[in-house]
Design an enzyme around this catalytic site. Structure first.
Site, short mmCIF file in Angstrom:
data_model
loop_
_atom_site.label_atom_id
_atom_site.label_comp_id
_atom_site.label_asym_id
_atom_site.label_seq_id
_atom_site.Cartn_x
_atom_site.Cartn_y
_atom_site.Cartn_z
N TYR A 145 -31.40 90.11 -15.71
CA TYR A 145 -30.12 89.58 -15.24
C TYR A 145 -30.17 89.37 -13.72
CZ TYR A 145 -25.35 89.84 -13.40
OH TYR A 145 -24.21 89.61 -12.69
N LYS A 183 -15.42 94.48 -22.01
CA LYS A 183 -16.81 94.44 -21.57
C LYS A 183 -17.69 95.54 -22.16
CE LYS A 183 -17.93 93.34 -17.44
NZ LYS A 183 -18.09 93.39 -15.96
#
Length: 326
Positions: A145, A183
């Site tokens: 990421y 999330k």
């Protein structure tokens, strides 16, 4: 028209609410509402009460952009908040398609049409570094990421001299605030601690790790509404916005790290006293976890952003005022 990618997500949805607060309604929301295993709930709930003109799926939007469907549309700004932000995702091919290729296409469209383009980068670009200044020697991501975001930051850096319009990458540090309940594991430490304290009366934090004692791990916690203001500032939508275009990749943090114990104390001052339990450091986070972050914000200030940041305590109080069951 204003375009917000990732508009149903944590930061994107807060940005839409803040756009509404300054009178902006002509908004196109772009997102992906398909279920995902790392999410703990639906994102669309974040848009309750928000006002916007239209919605498009992220793939339909990219296709429309590449086919020229928006070439004649008057667009005031593109806020590119959409990304795969799951730091445990190891599919590098997916991550690069989602975070790098998609961002490239939007940036080229924005630059060609001289549209302010403000995008989400991340402090994960620094990874194992303990110096958080926007220089290559400090950029050592620990996960794909962070790598995908760094590659795009560098893609912009290599082209800055040829860009006349505003293109700003904001390296978000540890963001917290309302609308992050979907999330799952990627929610902020603040969200997790709050839920634990509410449900069990006990906050569970990591034992000493990364050279820090129990609960002394430190993060630069930044309130999501401060980041929204930063986005609006560089897009030219606030009274103190720059009068000329800006090309930059800058840190978006407060410049002050706080401990996990500080977070617990701030939460207990609102939710009531509780216990702290120290748990072993998770094995799947080994060699991919930042035990300390603190933004160097000199470049942010040099780029023209001079607003003060919300303190951790005030930000947590504001979160509970807006979202009492956070």
């Amino acid at each position: 028209m204003i375009i917000v990618t990732g508009g149903a997500g944590f930061i994107g949805s807060n940005l839409i609410h803040e756009l509404n607060a300054i009178g902006k309604r002509n908004i196109l929301v772009v997102d992906n509402l398909a279920p995902a295993p790392h999410l703990s709930g639906p994102k669309f709930l974040n848009l309750q009460g928000a006002q916007y003109d239209d919605y498009m799926d992220k793939l339909d939007f990219l296709e429309a952009v590449t086919e020229g469907d928006f070439d004649e549309t008057e667009i005031a700004a593109i806020f590119h908040q959409g990304a795969c932000s799951n730091t445990l995702e190891d599919d590098g091919r997916y991550m690069m398609h989602n975070n790098f290729d998609y961002s490239k296409a939007l940036m080229h469209f924005a630059v060609e049409h001289e549209i302010p383009f403000i995008y989400a980068s991340t402090a994960a670009t620094y990874g194992r570094s303990t110096v958080f200044k926007e220089f290559p020697e400090n950029e050592r991501p620990l996960n794909v990421y962070g790598y995908s975001k760094l590659v795009f930051d560098n893609y912009l850096r290599h082209r800055m001299d040829d860009i006349d319009s505003t293109v700003v990458g904001l390296r978000y540090f540890s963001v917290y605030g309302p609308r992050e309940q979907h999330k799952g594991r990627m929610s902020s430490v603040i969200h997790h601690f709050s839920k634990q304290l509410r449900d069990t009366g006990t906050i569970r934090m990591f034992e000493g790790s990364g050279g820090y004692a129990d609960g002394e791990q430190r993060r630069d916690f930044v309130f999501v509404k401060d980041l929204c203001r930063m986005n609006l500032h560089f897009a030219g939508m606030l009274p103190d916005s720059p009068k000329r275009s800006v090309q930059a990749v800058v840190n978006a943090g407060t410049g002050h790290a706080r401990t996990f114990k500080d977070v617990a104390a701030a939460l207990m001052s609102i939710q009531g006293e509780g216990k702290i339990e120290y748990i072993p450091f998770p094995g799947d986070l080994k060699n991919r976890y930042q035990h300390y972050t603190e933004a160097d914000i000199a470049s942010l200030r040099a780029a023209g952003y001079h607003s003060a940041f919300t303190s951790l305590e005030d930000g947590i109080r504001a979160t509970f005022k807006e979202e009492p069951l956070a």
